[in-house]
Design a protein around this motif. Structure first.
Motif, PDB file in Angstrom:
ATOM      1  N   SER A   2      40.697  34.886  43.503  1.00  0.00           N
ATOM      2  CA  SER A   2      39.261  34.463  43.930  1.00  0.00           C
ATOM      3  C   SER A   2      38.242  34.872  42.826  1.00  0.00           C
ATOM      4  CB  SER A   2      38.975  35.427  45.245  1.00  0.00           C
ATOM      5  OG  SER A   2      39.975  35.107  46.329  1.00  0.00           O
TER       6      SER A   2
ATOM      7  N   GLU B 180      35.018  39.365  44.079  1.00  0.00           N
ATOM      8  CA  GLU B 180      35.728  39.613  45.352  1.00  0.00           C
ATOM      9  C   GLU B 180      36.851  40.142  45.164  1.00  0.00           C
ATOM     10  OE1 GLU B 180      34.221  35.573  47.491  1.00  0.00           O
ATOM     11  OE2 GLU B 180      35.698  34.971  46.210  1.00  0.00           O
ATOM     12  N   GLU B 181      37.890  40.151  43.849  1.00  0.00           N
ATOM     13  CA  GLU B 181      39.090  40.594  43.915  1.00  0.00           C
ATOM     14  C   GLU B 181      38.699  42.025  43.825  1.00  0.00           C
ATOM     15  OE1 GLU B 181      42.188  39.461  43.514  1.00  0.00           O
ATOM     16  OE2 GLU B 181      41.827  37.287  43.880  1.00  0.00           O
TER      17      GLU B 181
ATOM     18  N   GLU C 145      36.094  43.988  44.743  1.00  0.00           N
ATOM     19  CA  GLU C 145      35.409  44.785  46.008  1.00  0.00           C
ATOM     20  C   GLU C 145      36.321  44.571  47.314  1.00  0.00           C
ATOM     21  OE1 GLU C 145      30.594  44.179  44.698  1.00  0.00           O
ATOM     22  OE2 GLU C 145      31.594  42.774  46.223  1.00  0.00           O
ATOM     23  N   ASN C 146      37.146  43.546  47.287  1.00  0.00           N
ATOM     24  CA  ASN C 146      37.840  43.500  48.587  1.00  0.00           C
ATOM     25  C   ASN C 146      39.409  43.982  48.602  1.00  0.00           C
ATOM     26  OD1 ASN C 146      35.466  41.796  49.384  1.00  0.00           O
ATOM     27  ND2 ASN C 146      36.389  39.941  49.289  1.00  0.00           N
ATOM     28  N   ASN C 147      39.852  44.206  47.286  1.00  0.00           N
ATOM     29  CA  ASN C 147      41.061  45.051  47.178  1.00  0.00           C
ATOM     30  C   ASN C 147      40.994  46.358  46.736  1.00  0.00           C
ATOM     31  OD1 ASN C 147      43.202  42.626  47.680  1.00  0.00           O
ATOM     32  ND2 ASN C 147      41.534  41.850  46.181  1.00  0.00           N
ATOM     33  N   ASN C 148      41.621  47.186  47.387  1.00  0.00           N
ATOM     34  CA  ASN C 148      41.800  48.764  46.983  1.00  0.00           C
ATOM     35  C   ASN C 148      42.091  49.010  45.522  1.00  0.00           C
ATOM     36  OD1 ASN C 148      41.174  51.483  47.185  1.00  0.00           O
ATOM     37  ND2 ASN C 148      43.420  51.668  48.092  1.00  0.00           N
ATOM     38  N   THR C 149      43.341  48.247  45.356  1.00  0.00           N
ATOM     39  CA  THR C 149      43.964  47.913  43.990  1.00  0.00           C
ATOM     40  C   THR C 149      44.053  46.666  43.822  1.00  0.00           C
ATOM     41  OG1 THR C 149      45.079  50.042  44.178  1.00  0.00           O
ATOM     42  CG2 THR C 149      45.991  48.419  42.581  1.00  0.00           C
ATOM     43  N   PRO C 150      43.271  46.008  43.030  1.00  0.00           N
ATOM     44  CA  PRO C 150      43.386  44.599  42.763  1.00  0.00           C
ATOM     45  C   PRO C 150      44.281  43.985  41.828  1.00  0.00           C
ATOM     46  CG  PRO C 150      41.475  45.389  41.207  1.00  0.00           C
ATOM     47  CD  PRO C 150      42.144  46.648  42.159  1.00  0.00           C
ATOM     48  N   THR C 151      45.556  44.085  42.549  1.00  0.00           N
ATOM     49  CA  THR C 151      46.782  43.976  41.632  1.00  0.00           C
ATOM     50  C   THR C 151      46.962  42.688  40.893  1.00  0.00           C
ATOM     51  OG1 THR C 151      48.033  45.438  43.431  1.00  0.00           O
ATOM     52  CG2 THR C 151      49.325  44.141  42.059  1.00  0.00           C
TER      53      THR C 151
END
Length: 376
Positions: free
Chosen positions: A327, A331-332, A334-340
């Motif tokens: 994304s 967004e990646e 802010e929306n993922n605790n760990t943006p793997t």
């Protein structure tokens, strides 16, 4: 928590394996001084078919952006705001095609630093609009102008178009319009200077300086090219907001933060520009001329049993594939605790660094003239 710590340990090991250290398996089949490759032909291709046409297209898109602003200023309705914003996005995409050419005229005026320093300083911008007192030529104001400032003025003044339009209809609207116009005129003045200098003398100087020394055009352009890839594309657009160098994510440092949805698009256009330049691809064309890739091929440079130019292109393609699946970067993060997924994509972007910064320049006998200080 243990899983998160473990994940970062794995990433640390992966990044260490893809750091700036070269490979002992990189082989130049023929010494440089025995290879028949005309650097001057490559310089001509760069100047006439890539650099100058890219600047010309960017200048045109900037003119269209200013035209859309004039229309919006004349009639500040939602439709014209949307068109103004669309022109800004088009010009921002176009900017990605010239950002890497920080040599000659662009270096003289500090083009990159004056056009695209983010995050933008919104406190300064608000203050300048309120007081009407500012000097955009000062280096201290670089973070208060350019594309990031326009991002704030177009997308960050309110939560939706209605609230943004309210600012352009309020009692201090004239000051807001004046500042926006001054930002645009500053961008246009810088662009006109860079383009005119290229077409009215620097092009010939650039092409004529075709030797093999640290001050020659090829050596300087290669250094600027790698610096852009490593510091602005890899670190600036991805690594810093992702938190690679700080230990914590910094989503507010994403390019085009207030628009929110186009950061990955801007990165991809930058990556496309980098790869097209590597392959000597003419601007807005499928035609290719002499290039870094063809130079490596002329040197018969082989790494791990494969042509280095092919490996570099394959790495660019792998990085692109992973970025396209993401994304927007904001967004990646802010929306993922760990943006793997973004970390994995970043690692593929990083893997091209030692190929360019060690393997390629070693084959071409070019010395790196900048210091790596970000700890990777």
């Amino acid at each position: 928590m243990n899983r998160i710590i473990g994940f970062f340990l794995v990433l640390t090991l992966v990044w260490a394996c893809s750091s700036d250290s070269g490979s002992d398996d990189t082989v130049i089949v023929d010494p440089v001084d025995k290879v028949s490759f005309e650097r001057s032909t490559m310089l001509i291709n760069w100047a006439d078919n890539i650099i100058i046409p890219s600047y010309e297209a960017f200048s045109t898109d900037l003119d269209l952006l200013i035209d859309s602003f004039d229309t919006f200023k004349e009639d500040s309705n939602e439709d014209n705001l949307i068109k103004f914003r669309s022109s800004w996005m088009n010009a921002y995409i176009s900017w990605q095609r010239v950002a890497m050419f920080e040599i000659g005229p662009a270096e003289t005026v500090g083009f990159q630093l004056n056009m695209n320093i983010y995050p933008t300083n919104t406190d300064n911008i608000d203050g300048f609009i309120t007081t009407g007192t500012y000097d955009l030529s000062l280096s201290s104001n670089r973070s208060s102008k350019g594309f990031p400032a326009l991002d704030y003025l177009l997308n960050g003044l309110g939560e939706d178009d209605a609230s943004i339009l309210a600012f352009y209809s309020a009692g201090d609207k004239d000051a807001l319009f004046m500042y926006t116009e001054d930002v645009l005129l500053d961008m246009k003045s810088l662009t006109d200077t860079v383009l005119s200098d290229w077409t009215e003398g620097y092009r010939d100087t650039f092409v004529a300086n075709d030797g093999a020394s640290s001050t020659a055009s090829v050596d300087r352009m290669v250094n600027d090219y790698i610096f852009y890839y490593e510091k602005y594309l890899r670190a600036g657009k991805m690594g810093i907001p992702l938190g690679v160098f700080s230990g914590a994510p910094l989503p507010e440092n994403v390019e085009a933060y207030y628009k929110g949805t186009i950061s990955a698009d801007l990165f991809l256009e930058g990556l496309n520009a980098v790869q097209d330049f590597f392959n000597g691809k003419h601007f807005n064309s499928e035609t290719e001329g002499e290039s870094l890739a063809s130079y490596l091929d002329a040197l018969n440079t082989v790494k791990d049993g494969e042509d280095l130019s092919a490996l570099i292109n394959a790495q660019f393609n792998t990085a692109r594939d992973l970025i396209q699946d993401l994304s927007s970067f904001r967004e990646e993060i802010e929306n993922n605790n760990t943006p793997t997924a973004m970390f994995l994509a970043y690692d593929e972007v990083q893997k091209a660094v030692p190929m360019l910064k060690v393997d390629m320049v070693s084959a071409m006998s070019i010395s790196i003239d900048f210091v790596d200080a970000d700890g990777d």
